[in-house]
Design an enzyme around this catalytic site. Structure first.
Site, mmCIF file in Angstrom:
data_model
loop_
_atom_site.group_PDB
_atom_site.id
_atom_site.type_symbol
_atom_site.label_atom_id
_atom_site.label_comp_id
_atom_site.label_asym_id
_atom_site.label_seq_id
_atom_site.Cartn_x
_atom_site.Cartn_y
_atom_site.Cartn_z
ATOM 1 N N CYS A 78 43.340 -51.947 52.306
ATOM 2 C CA CYS A 78 42.687 -52.451 53.520
ATOM 3 C C CYS A 78 42.277 -53.929 53.339
ATOM 4 C CB CYS A 78 41.514 -51.546 53.911
ATOM 5 S SG CYS A 78 40.973 -51.861 55.603
ATOM 6 N N HIS A 166 43.981 -46.197 54.127
ATOM 7 C CA HIS A 166 43.080 -45.788 53.037
ATOM 8 C C HIS A 166 43.620 -44.555 52.317
ATOM 9 C CE1 HIS A 166 39.621 -48.452 53.781
ATOM 10 N NE2 HIS A 166 40.104 -48.476 55.018
ATOM 11 N N GLU A 168 42.594 -43.237 49.720
ATOM 12 C CA GLU A 168 41.524 -42.495 49.044
ATOM 13 C C GLU A 168 40.855 -41.461 49.930
ATOM 14 O OE1 GLU A 168 41.484 -45.531 50.129
ATOM 15 O OE2 GLU A 168 39.503 -46.252 50.743
ATOM 16 N N SER A 220 14.616 -31.917 35.198
ATOM 17 C CA SER A 220 14.171 -31.693 36.575
ATOM 18 C C SER A 220 14.626 -30.340 37.108
ATOM 19 C CB SER A 220 14.764 -32.781 37.464
ATOM 20 O OG SER A 220 16.167 -32.562 37.577
ATOM 21 N N VAL A 223 21.333 -30.403 37.887
ATOM 22 C CA VAL A 223 22.538 -30.383 37.051
ATOM 23 C C VAL A 223 22.569 -31.577 36.085
ATOM 24 C CG1 VAL A 223 25.063 -30.336 37.092
ATOM 25 C CG2 VAL A 223 23.792 -29.386 39.005
ATOM 26 N N SER A 225 20.247 -33.715 34.755
ATOM 27 C CA SER A 225 19.365 -33.772 33.582
ATOM 28 C C SER A 225 19.664 -32.611 32.634
ATOM 29 C CB SER A 225 17.890 -33.820 33.979
ATOM 30 O OG SER A 225 17.505 -32.657 34.660
#
Ligand code: XMP
Length: 506
Positions: A78, A166, A168, A220, A223, A225
């Site tokens: 782009c 694009h 992606e 916490s 996932v 930490s």
């Protein structure tokens, strides 16, 4: 380790390019458009991202490509393609109306390696306000679409390509193939970047970096930490000390459940219940960013007090992941929400910072977690904001509101798990609205809170869509919440996508 460099011109989808490259088991780094690492021997190719800007507008990003073009394979996407064309002497002009949405490729150069394996009229996704009306001398067109003459083009004398669409994004149906053709076929990636490689290399690197030092890490329940802790634990064992602060804003029974999980994982973890302090400091605070700042400051206070009881700790570890870092330094410089892994560290911090997941995207973190043998119910958990339920309560935060929200959340999440939808959505939760509404319960008038259910699909939290949950499921959740949760008499379902809304309401 081989790497692809993605030069970021500020597009919303730059991170998606990065994730697609990583899915090809290839390491990549997203760097500001003018920060190419000249001389880095690991670079095998360069991708120039899209941008909200026009190449010819004032203040547009015009990096010097002379040390890149001809030296590495280059793919411009782009704006990246327009810049390749414009800086080489081609012409870029406004389209008039933005070209947005699907188009179909007519590959005009069948030998172009980018399009190897492409089906005829392959669907691609366009999103641009400018178009290339002339390509530079010494370049040739490789594909066009119904309305875009230079949908793709290539340099005759150097390994450089531009694509106006694009690849992606999900709606470019063979976009991943195009990126594979570039990364593997053209740049020669050996596909070395795997969870197994990451674990082995990171454990070795952590042992080297940390020696016999002690490390403290804030857990916490999330996932990131958890994976960071288990990775560090594998590297340095009980020299890792974890602290899990309960701010009182977690989900129902979460503190107890997660503490049990951590112990089963063999982690050395101290649980601190500091909810009184957080509730006291949050009293009367209604503004979302002030809530975050108050919680962030209290968290640091509690964490610091606990950490200072540990002797000789040289390092502070965090579960910061790659998108946290990229979002925190968007080149357009706008802050939408302050996510507190980055930039929220105490001033004058004595410890050195260790962030073993700082290069990983979320799904890579999960892959590493599985590689480390962390159970699925921890690895597959939905993201949950650091400030917890406080940012899901519109207005001031009280214990009673948190109680309502915890109960409603438990009903919703429980139903998602039972129906198999938990793993199909990126994230789900309940928001407690400030306003009350009239209802009738039995023969009595009620005047109570409304809650909104939020469930979204996403790949990276940068963009998200509301999840298409069955009516029967919503109906069941609504009934159960209204029947069980004292103080709630109305349930709505949030049908906003991000953008323009965000995932959390605050
Ligand atoms: P938004 O609401 O910005 O959320 O679309 C994107 C993702 O980030 C999470 N989120 C936060 N995480 N501290 C965090 O640690 C925060 O203050 C915060 N705010 C949002 C959100 O849950 C979603 O996964």
């Amino acid at each position: 380790m081989q790497k692809i460099v993605i030069l970021d011109f500020g597009s919303q989808t730059t991170q998606l390019i990065g994730r697609c490259v990583r899915e090809l088991n290839t390491f990549c780094e997203i760097l500001p458009y003018d920060k190419f690492p000249h001389g880095d021997p690991d670079v095998i190719g360069v991708i120039l991202s899209g941008s909200p800007l026009s190449v010819y507008s004032e203040g547009a990003f015009h990096p010097d490509l002379s040390g890149i073009l001809g030296k590495y394979p280059v793919l411009g996407i782009c704006y990246g393609a327009q810049y390749l064309s414009w800086s080489g002497g081609g012409k870029v002009e406004p389209v008039g109306t933005r070209e947005y949405g699907r188009a179909h490729l007519d590959v005009t150069d069948k030998a172009c390696p980018l399009f190897e394996g492409f089906e005829p009229a392959s669907q691609v996704w366009m999103s641009h306000g400018d178009t290339i009306t002339a390509i530079p001398a010494g370049w040739h067109r490789t594909a066009s679409t119904e309305s875009v003459k230079y949908a793709a083009f290539a340099c005759d004398s150097a390994p450089a390509w531009g694509v106006q669409f694009h690849p992606e994004v999900y709606h470019s149906l063979q976009g991943k193939l195009l990126l594979r053709n570039f990364v593997v076929g053209i740049c020669g990636s050996r596909g070395e970047w795997t969870p197994e490689y990451f674990v082995d290399a990171t454990v070795a690197q952590l042992r080297n970096q940390l020696g016999n030092d002690k490390v403290v890490l804030g857990l916490s329940g999330g996932v990131d930490s958890t994976v960071a802790a288990v990775l560090l634990h594998r590297a340095i064992g009980d020299r890792l000390n974890c602290i899990f602060v309960n701010h009182g804003l977690l989900r129902l029974n979460e503190f107890e459940d997660v503490m049990r999980d951590y112990r089963e994982l063999g982690l050395n973890v101290i649980g601190v219940d500091a909810s009184d302090l957080f509730f006291k400091d949050l009293e009367g605070v209604t503004e979302p960013e002030r809530k975050r700042k108050t919680i962030g400051a209290d968290f640091i206070k509690v964490f610091d007090a606990e950490a200072s009881k540990l002797k000789d700790v040289k390092w502070l570890a965090q579960g910061t992941i790659y998108p946290d870092r990229i979002e925190s330094r968007n080149i357009t410089g706008k802050v939408i929400k302050s996510h507190h892994n980055v930039g929220g560290l105490p001033e004058g911090m004595k410890q050195k910072l260790c962030e073993p997941l700082q290069w990983l995207f979320k799904d890579e973190v999960r892959g590493v977690g599985r590689q480390l043998g962390i159970p699925e119910h921890l690895v597959g958990r939905h993201p949950f904001p650091g400030p917890g339920l406080a940012v899901r309560i519109i207005g001031d935060v009280t214990r009673d509101k948190v109680r309502m929200l915890q109960e409603a959340d438990a009903v919703f999440i429980g139903a998602l798990r039972e129906s198999g939808f938990y793993d199909k959505v990126w994230q789900a939760g309940v928001i407690l609205l400030q306003d009350r509404s009239v209802g009738v319960m039995g023969d009595e008038r009620s005047y109570e809170h409304a809650v909104a259910l939020r469930a979204v699909t996403s790949r990276d939290a940068m963009t998200a869509d509301w999840a298409d949950l069955p009516y029967s499921l919503l109906q069941r959740v609504s009934n159960e919440i209204i029947n069980k949760v004292k103080g709630v008499n109305r349930v709505c379902y949030d049908i906003s996508s991000k953008p323009p809304a965000t995932i959390e309401w605050e």
